[in-house]
Design an enzyme around this catalytic site. Structure first.
Site, mmCIF file in Angstrom:
data_model
loop_
_atom_site.group_PDB
_atom_site.id
_atom_site.type_symbol
_atom_site.label_atom_id
_atom_site.label_comp_id
_atom_site.label_asym_id
_atom_site.label_seq_id
_atom_site.Cartn_x
_atom_site.Cartn_y
_atom_site.Cartn_z
ATOM 1 N N LEU A 173 0.747 -1.197 -0.005
ATOM 2 C CA LEU A 173 0.029 0.423 -0.276
ATOM 3 C C LEU A 173 0.622 1.403 -0.063
ATOM 4 C CD1 LEU A 173 -3.006 1.713 0.016
ATOM 5 C CD2 LEU A 173 -2.388 1.383 2.667
ATOM 6 N N TYR A 174 1.682 0.973 0.729
ATOM 7 C CA TYR A 174 2.580 2.493 0.740
ATOM 8 C C TYR A 174 3.526 2.526 -0.325
ATOM 9 C CZ TYR A 174 7.671 5.374 1.590
ATOM 10 O OH TYR A 174 8.558 6.180 0.657
#
Length: 432
Positions: A242-243
């Site tokens: 997700l980062y």
């Protein structure tokens, strides 16, 4: 003052037929359509996580603190203006977000050291020990850099800063970092890396004059890319975390503001930055801590006992790349939210071009610390980490004159020296 500064974190062709023009226009529209599609796709995915994730107690606490904090007093304004004062004839006036962070503190110090006006901004969140951030802030304060305690999502605060200071550049280094933490608190990544970026860009595009923007993307955008070394020309539509997805979305959002509002924007893809005053969540940092404490350290290996390697890049080299990107950034072309012409848009890899296996990193630390590590080798978990990173820096070399000079052993030697000194001072203070 010079003693304090030494202790501050460093770095005409042929006729073309109508058919050709039709094909060219078709391909151009197709490229734009793809950009729009991927921007919407990533934004939708991130919003999905945002809506599903529970609100973090620590994030709520930080938000309440910010809402209750006071700024805008005459003394506060004086500190901002004084910090923004340019000491060199051709210096810049720079707003550095994430100024109390690892890279942000080093960049702020380097800018101030050469005579630029610098105002810092940081929310001192508790992703890792805020005490380390406060110590970085104290060093910057002694160097003449005022770090405002505030959040990039606070539009009113940002507008106030731009009212007080005519910033020529924004060095946007504030972000929610960490690949694995995204599985625990996905909302924080959306809040900082998406909403915060948009909020900052909104204020910048309305400024008159608009500043040039240099911001931290990440090597994580290359995700599951198996072609190495990673080049800026490679596709980045398969993020592994997700980062990485928020950073990829950030690049698309930055391009949009560049295209619509004429903001000059340069994105920098950092590759595993390390060094003194670093982040405690990074492997080299907590390996050092645990080796000295006699605790076992976990080293991950890829499937079929493959090695995990990183393109470790020393902080001083990263700082030089950041300053070169700032110095070569062209002016934004908009004014008050209206575009007046095409603006510069760039993306660069900033790495070391020499990937090192994590096991080798541990061996270097053992040598420097004179302590044998208690190694525990486990299969790499599915938590967003990738097996290998390797930067192609030819574009940065050509356009920025970027040339990393610090190998891993020398860089770790400098880090270990700082770490032991810092821990010793911290123990003395805690015993008072």
């Amino acid at each position: 003052m010079s003693q304090h500064m030494d202790n501050i974190p460093s770095t005409p062709g042929k006729f073309k037929s109508d058919k050709y023009h039709y094909i060219y226009r078709f391909r151009s529209h197709s490229s734009i359509a793809k950009l729009v599609f991927w921007s919407l796709f990533f934004f939708s995915v991130i919003c999905f996580f945002f809506l599903l994730s529970p609100s973090s107690p620590s994030a709520d606490k930080s938000r309440r603190v910010l809402e209750n904090s006071t700024w805008g007093s005459p003394e506060w304004e004086r500190k901002v203006r004084q910090s923004a004062h340019v000491r060199s004839g051709r210096g810049h006036t720079v707003l550095v977000t994430g100024a109390a962070g690892f890279v942000g503190s080093h960049v702020s110090a380097a800018l101030k050291r050469r005579g630029d006006g610098v105002v810092g901004l940081d929310n001192f969140n508790n992703y890792y020990d805020p005490e380390l951030k406060r110590h970085r802030r104290d060093l910057l304060d002694r160097a003449g850099v005022f770090v405002v305690d505030g959040d990039i999502n606070d539009a009113e605060l940002l507008r106030k800063l731009f009212d007080l200071v005519e910033f020529t550049h924004v060095m946007h280094l504030a972000a929610q970092a960490g690949v694995r933490y995204a599985m625990q608190n996905p909302k924080s990544y959306v809040n900082s890396n998406i909403a915060g970026l948009v909020n900052l860009l909104e204020v910048c595009k309305s400024a008159d004059p608009q500043p040039a923007i240099i911001w931290a993307s990440s090597s994580s955008v290359y995700g599951l890319n198996s072609k190495v070394p990673f080049s800026e020309k490679d596709r980045t539509d398969h993020p592994a975390s997700l980062y990485a997805a928020t950073k990829k979305a950030g690049e698309a959002i930055a391009h949009t503001y560049n295209h619509i509002y004429g903001l000059s924007i340069t994105g920098l893809r950092f590759f595993t930055v390390y060094g003194p005053w670093g982040r405690p969540d990074m492997a080299y940092f907590f390996f050092t801590r645990d080796i000295l404490k006699g605790k076992p350290i976990t080293i991950f290996e890829a499937p079929d006992h493959g090695s995990v390697a990183r393109d470790f890049t020393y902080i001083d080299d990263i700082v030089k790349g950041c300053l070169a990107a700032l110095d070569t950034a062209k002016k934004s072309t908009g004014s008050g939210g209206k575009k007046k012409g095409a603006a510069q848009f760039r993306i660069f890899n900033l790495g070391n071009t020499s990937p090192v296996e994590v096991g080798k990193l541990v061996s270097i630390l053992e040598k420097l610390l004179k302590v044998k590590a208690k190694r525990k080798v486990l299969p790499m978990p599915r938590n967003g980490d990738v097996q290998y990173t390797h930067a192609n820096i030819s574009l940065a070399q050509r356009e920025l004159g970027y040339k990393p000079t610090t190998d891993l052993e020398l860089g770790l030697k400098k880090f270990v020296r700082w770490y032991i000194s810092y821990q010793s001072k911290s123990k003395k203070k805690s015993s008072w």
